[in-house]
Design a protein around this motif. Structure first.
Motif, short mmCIF file in Angstrom:
data_model
loop_
_atom_site.label_atom_id
_atom_site.label_comp_id
_atom_site.label_asym_id
_atom_site.label_seq_id
_atom_site.Cartn_x
_atom_site.Cartn_y
_atom_site.Cartn_z
N GLU A 149 -38.10 -19.24 51.72
CA GLU A 149 -36.90 -18.92 50.93
C GLU A 149 -37.29 -18.36 49.57
OE1 GLU A 149 -34.29 -22.50 52.99
OE2 GLU A 149 -35.19 -22.81 51.02
N THR A 150 -38.37 -18.85 49.02
CA THR A 150 -38.83 -18.38 47.71
C THR A 150 -39.36 -16.94 47.80
OG1 THR A 150 -39.32 -20.63 47.06
CG2 THR A 150 -40.32 -18.89 45.74
N TYR A 151 -40.03 -16.58 48.91
CA TYR A 151 -40.46 -15.19 49.09
C TYR A 151 -39.29 -14.25 48.85
CZ TYR A 151 -44.26 -16.86 52.30
OH TYR A 151 -45.31 -17.47 52.89
N ILE A 152 -38.20 -14.54 49.53
CA ILE A 152 -37.02 -13.68 49.45
C ILE A 152 -36.42 -13.75 48.06
CG2 ILE A 152 -34.72 -13.22 50.40
CD1 ILE A 152 -37.11 -12.65 52.33
N PHE A 153 -36.34 -14.92 47.50
CA PHE A 153 -35.73 -15.11 46.20
C PHE A 153 -36.43 -14.29 45.12
CE2 PHE A 153 -35.27 -17.61 42.22
CZ PHE A 153 -33.90 -17.51 42.08
N ILE A 154 -37.74 -14.30 45.07
CA ILE A 154 -38.44 -13.61 43.98
C ILE A 154 -38.78 -12.16 44.29
CG2 ILE A 154 -39.30 -15.71 42.93
CD1 ILE A 154 -42.02 -15.10 44.04
N GLU A 172 -45.71 -14.74 35.88
CA GLU A 172 -46.38 -14.36 37.12
C GLU A 172 -45.50 -13.40 37.93
OE1 GLU A 172 -48.23 -17.47 39.57
OE2 GLU A 172 -47.92 -18.80 37.84
N ILE A 173 -44.22 -13.71 38.00
CA ILE A 173 -43.28 -12.87 38.74
C ILE A 173 -43.19 -11.50 38.08
CG2 ILE A 173 -40.87 -12.61 39.48
CD1 ILE A 173 -40.79 -15.76 39.57
N GLU A 174 -43.14 -11.46 36.76
CA GLU A 174 -43.09 -10.19 36.04
C GLU A 174 -44.35 -9.36 36.29
OE1 GLU A 174 -42.12 -8.60 31.58
OE2 GLU A 174 -43.59 -10.24 31.75
N SER A 175 -45.50 -10.00 36.31
CA SER A 175 -46.76 -9.29 36.57
C SER A 175 -46.75 -8.66 37.96
CB SER A 175 -47.94 -10.26 36.44
OG SER A 175 -49.14 -9.64 36.82
N ILE A 176 -46.27 -9.39 38.94
CA ILE A 176 -46.17 -8.85 40.30
C ILE A 176 -45.23 -7.65 40.31
CG2 ILE A 176 -45.29 -9.35 42.62
CD1 ILE A 176 -46.37 -12.26 42.15
N ILE A 217 -53.90 -10.71 43.44
CA ILE A 217 -52.81 -11.39 42.74
C ILE A 217 -52.19 -12.34 43.75
CG2 ILE A 217 -50.57 -11.10 41.61
CD1 ILE A 217 -51.48 -8.20 40.92
N VAL A 218 -51.95 -13.56 43.32
CA VAL A 218 -51.35 -14.53 44.24
C VAL A 218 -50.21 -15.25 43.54
CG1 VAL A 218 -53.00 -16.37 43.67
CG2 VAL A 218 -51.84 -16.40 45.88
#
Length: 175
Positions: free
Chosen positions: A169-174, A25-29, A155-156
């Protein structure tokens, strides 16, 4: 105090481990963002409260430098123009503060990136609805619950948590 610190660190460790299962999912974003920028388009960021600060931070990382020297990338934060936000809130309503800005700034090919821990912020929903009507792609970051922002976004990324601090914190991390 040490118990509180250790508890927060443990929460982050568990969350980081759960993100391993979301790497596709992170790669797709990331690829959507790369394609947008390669095509000469821009990113527009928005959010409320702490998420507004995250939107500012992310836009700044694209226009400045992040990790390595590179060309500045086109990114706009819709949360820091106080004159626009207060005039729109005064003349229309607070729920239009992002949608009205998007009317003049966002075009097909751009990506609007929203941060909403609850996924129920009316102004974020209005912005995403505006994008859907105008063929503008949306990527949203929100919590793990079923929510309106998640249902409306192209995309979510739903952070596997309902704790506001861990979500932000996860927003910033990914990103």
């Amino acid at each position: 105090m040490i118990e509180i610190i250790n508890s927060a660190l443990k929460d982050n460790q568990i969350l980081a481990e759960s993100l391993m299962g979301k790497s596709h999912e992170i790669e797709s974003i990331a690829m959507n963002i790369v394609d947008c920028l390669k095509d000469g388009n821009k990113l527009l960021f928005l959010g409320n409260g702490g998420s507004a600060v995250d939107a500012m931070h992310m836009a700044a990382e694209y226009t400045s430098r992040f990790v390595k020297e590179r060309k500045s990338l086109p990114a706009i934060d819709l949360t820091s123009n106080i004159a626009a936000m207060t005039s729109i809130a005064n003349d229309w309503d607070y729920e239009y503060v992002f949608a009205r800005q998007l009317e003049s700034l966002a075009h097909t090919g751009d990506i609007v990136i929203s941060f909403s821990t609850s996924g129920e912020s009316k102004n974020v929903i209005k912005a995403i609805t505006h994008c859907a009507k105008n063929d503008i792609k949306t990527i949203s970051f929100t919590d793990s619950r079923d929510n309106t922002v998640a249902r409306l976004s192209d995309i979510v990324f739903q952070v596997p948590s309902t704790i506001t601090a861990r979500i932000q914190e996860t927003y910033i991390f990914i990103n």
